[in-house]
Design an enzyme around this catalytic site. Structure first.
Site, PDB file in Angstrom:
ATOM      1  N   GLU A 281      -3.275  66.365  26.841  1.00  0.00           N
ATOM      2  CA  GLU A 281      -3.945  65.430  26.035  1.00  0.00           C
ATOM      3  C   GLU A 281      -3.918  64.174  26.559  1.00  0.00           C
ATOM      4  OE1 GLU A 281      -3.200  65.733  21.863  1.00  0.00           O
ATOM      5  OE2 GLU A 281      -3.331  67.904  21.861  1.00  0.00           O
ATOM      6  N   GLU A 335     -13.723  64.846  14.726  1.00  0.00           N
ATOM      7  CA  GLU A 335     -13.133  65.700  13.867  1.00  0.00           C
ATOM      8  C   GLU A 335     -13.061  65.126  12.477  1.00  0.00           C
ATOM      9  OE1 GLU A 335     -10.454  68.989  15.749  1.00  0.00           O
ATOM     10  OE2 GLU A 335     -10.427  67.234  17.306  1.00  0.00           O
ATOM     11  N   LYS A 338      -9.759  65.707  10.052  1.00  0.00           N
ATOM     12  CA  LYS A 338      -8.207  65.559  10.689  1.00  0.00           C
ATOM     13  C   LYS A 338      -7.549  64.467   9.764  1.00  0.00           C
ATOM     14  CE  LYS A 338      -6.713  66.034  14.698  1.00  0.00           C
ATOM     15  NZ  LYS A 338      -6.389  66.058  16.128  1.00  0.00           N
ATOM     16  N   GLU A 344      -7.516  59.146  14.022  1.00  0.00           N
ATOM     17  CA  GLU A 344      -7.239  60.353  14.190  1.00  0.00           C
ATOM     18  C   GLU A 344      -8.504  61.099  14.261  1.00  0.00           C
ATOM     19  OE1 GLU A 344      -4.748  62.699  14.823  1.00  0.00           O
ATOM     20  OE2 GLU A 344      -3.489  60.875  15.290  1.00  0.00           O
TER      21      GLU A 344
END
Length: 472
Positions: A281, A335, A338, A344
């Protein structure tokens, strides 16, 4: 004095509000690079799904294929996702979630069953290449660290049992918070309480199985928390004065390299300088809260531009110059479910509507050898781009508007009175505009997508007396 502080406490379970823009043209984020593990390094992407508005797995696979993405990492073994990836040519890293570590560690039969139902069931149709056993376990609030190595061993034993241990590796992604020291990179060391019970036995297992240590590295966190000490240019791969490691005299021009070498130094300090690293990541948020310094669309674009260029250069880090960089970008989508700060929910390269969050032009980059007379990123032969007849009208209109506007397609022939105005249908006009853009961009893979409203054909399209060009 520049500090290279290296820490990351981001997890896939920490979690991402999505703003939508009518940006249906998908310029090829990956179309000009073959994302493969080769001498020039590897770029893949993380496909997280903590959201309630993402495209179906089948559409996601089509998106990845249209962009030339041939490596992906997911955070579970979801049956629908792995089925959609079957026969796609995309290599996959799957995961055993943290909540299953205790069961996998204590019961070999549980590990056998998990591998049988989640790995063997899909392999080799789905090209699973590795299993991430847990994710950032050392910072898991459920204290799953004691189970990690035993779980890894049992999963590996199961792979051996089913003759899957050669093609499929096991590892476990660690966050940089596992380091006690990271500056200068040569002084990198693991936290003492982790070394004997987990770090050494894990690295020993990775060495014995010819695997690699998975590392999640986020220069953003180090910069955002220390913007008064770390140069933004240093964090974003831009030109900068660099810094000299006082321990070994090596020069660093990027925070990313410094973070990786701190991990290499930490491994060497415990006797494992021969284990390789894969960055599972890394990324930069395109938006954040007021206190999240550096979170912006322009910085996210700059980071990913610089990272891809850096990886595909084929060079390793100053401490490991001969080891190509193998990296998975975080993440494919924003997303919206999250939790945590705004950042985030804004690491995605794409919006859930499959529109690009920002532009990262990789047209000049390639990770595979190219002969002078080859253009591997273009469709071969005479091809055209036309609209999908079953595309939603609203989505098709938005894509047409973009193609004729920001996309720069030549839409004069479909204006009233012009040669291609008739037939006066949205499908016909969109097809002409899409093809104009496609030909203008040398028919590169990924330039005939438009959010799923277009596709490539090999037969000359006919709409009345309108002739579609084969080059621009």
């Amino acid at each position: 004095m520049r500090f290279m502080l290296c820490f990351s406490i981001k997890t896939e379970n920490n979690s991402m509000a999505v703003s939508f823009i009518p940006y249906y043209l998908i310029l090829s984020f990956f179309s000009a690079i073959s994302i493969t593990q080769a001498s020039s390094g590897m770029i893949g992407v993380n496909y997280g799904r903590i959201a309630n508005n993402l495209p179906s797995p089948v559409n996601v696979v089509n998106l990845m294929k249209s962009q030339g993405i041939n490596r992906v990492k997911i955070y579970d073994t979801d049956n629908n996702v792995l089925t959609a990836l079957a026969s796609s040519g995309i290599k996959v890293v799957v995961a055993l979630p943290n909540e299953l570590l205790s069961s996998a560690a204590s019961d070999q039969s549980f590990a056998d069953k998990w591998v049988r139902h989640n790995i063997r069931k899909h392999f080799p149709a789905t090209a699973i290449e590795a299993i991430a056993v847990g994710n950032e376990v050392f910072v898991d609030p459920q204290n799953t660290t004691p189970y990690l190595v035993s779980a890894m061993k049992n999963i590996h034993n199961s792979l051996v049992k089913y003759n899957l241990d050669k093609p499929i590796k096991i590892s476990s992604p660690i966050a940089l918070s596992a380091l006690a020291n990271s500056y200068p990179p040569s002084s990198g060391s693991f936290k003492p309480d982790l070394v004997e019970p987990v770090i050494k036995p894990m690295l020993d297992l990775l060495r014995k199985t010819s695997s690699y240590l998975m590392v999640n590295a986020y220069p953003f966190f180090a910069y955002s928390g220390n913007a008064d000490k770390i140069s933004l240019d240093y964090a974003l791969f831009r030109e900068n004065a660099g810094t000299i490691d006082s321990g070994n005299g090596l020069r660093y021009n990027s925070l990313f390299d410094a973070q990786l070498d701190a991990v290499y130094a930490a491994m060497s300090a415990v006797g494992f300088n021969d284990v390789k690293v894969m960055v599972t990541e890394t990324g930069w948020p395109s938006a954040g809260d007021k206190n999240e310094i550096g979170a912006s669309e322009s910085n996210a674009s700059a980071y990913n531009r610089g990272l891809v260029k850096r990886v595909l250069s084929g060079n390793g880090t100053p401490l490991r110059p001969k080891d190509p960089l193998n990296v998975f970008l975080f993440a494919l989508f924003n997303e919206n479910q999250k939790p945590g700060p705004t950042s985030e929910r804004n690491y995605g390269l794409f919006y859930p509507n499959e529109g690009r969050v920002y532009d990262v032009p990789f047209a000049t980059a390639t990770s595979t050898p190219v002969k002078k007379d080859q253009v591997p990123v273009a469709h071969e032969g005479q091809t055209w781009c036309v609209s999908n007849g079953d595309a939603a009208k609203e989505k098709l209109q938005a894509a047409l508007d973009y193609a004729c506007g920001e996309g720069g397609a030549d839409c004069r022939p479909i204006q009233p009175g012009a040669t291609c105005y008739h037939p006066k249908t949205l499908e016909a006009h969109a097809s002409f505009a899409f093809n104009s853009y496609y030909q203008k961009n040398a028919r590169r893979v990924g330039t005939c997508y438009f959010g799923g409203t277009a596709h490539v054909v090999t037969q000359h399209p006919r709409y009345g007396k309108c002739k579609f060009p084969t080059e621009h």
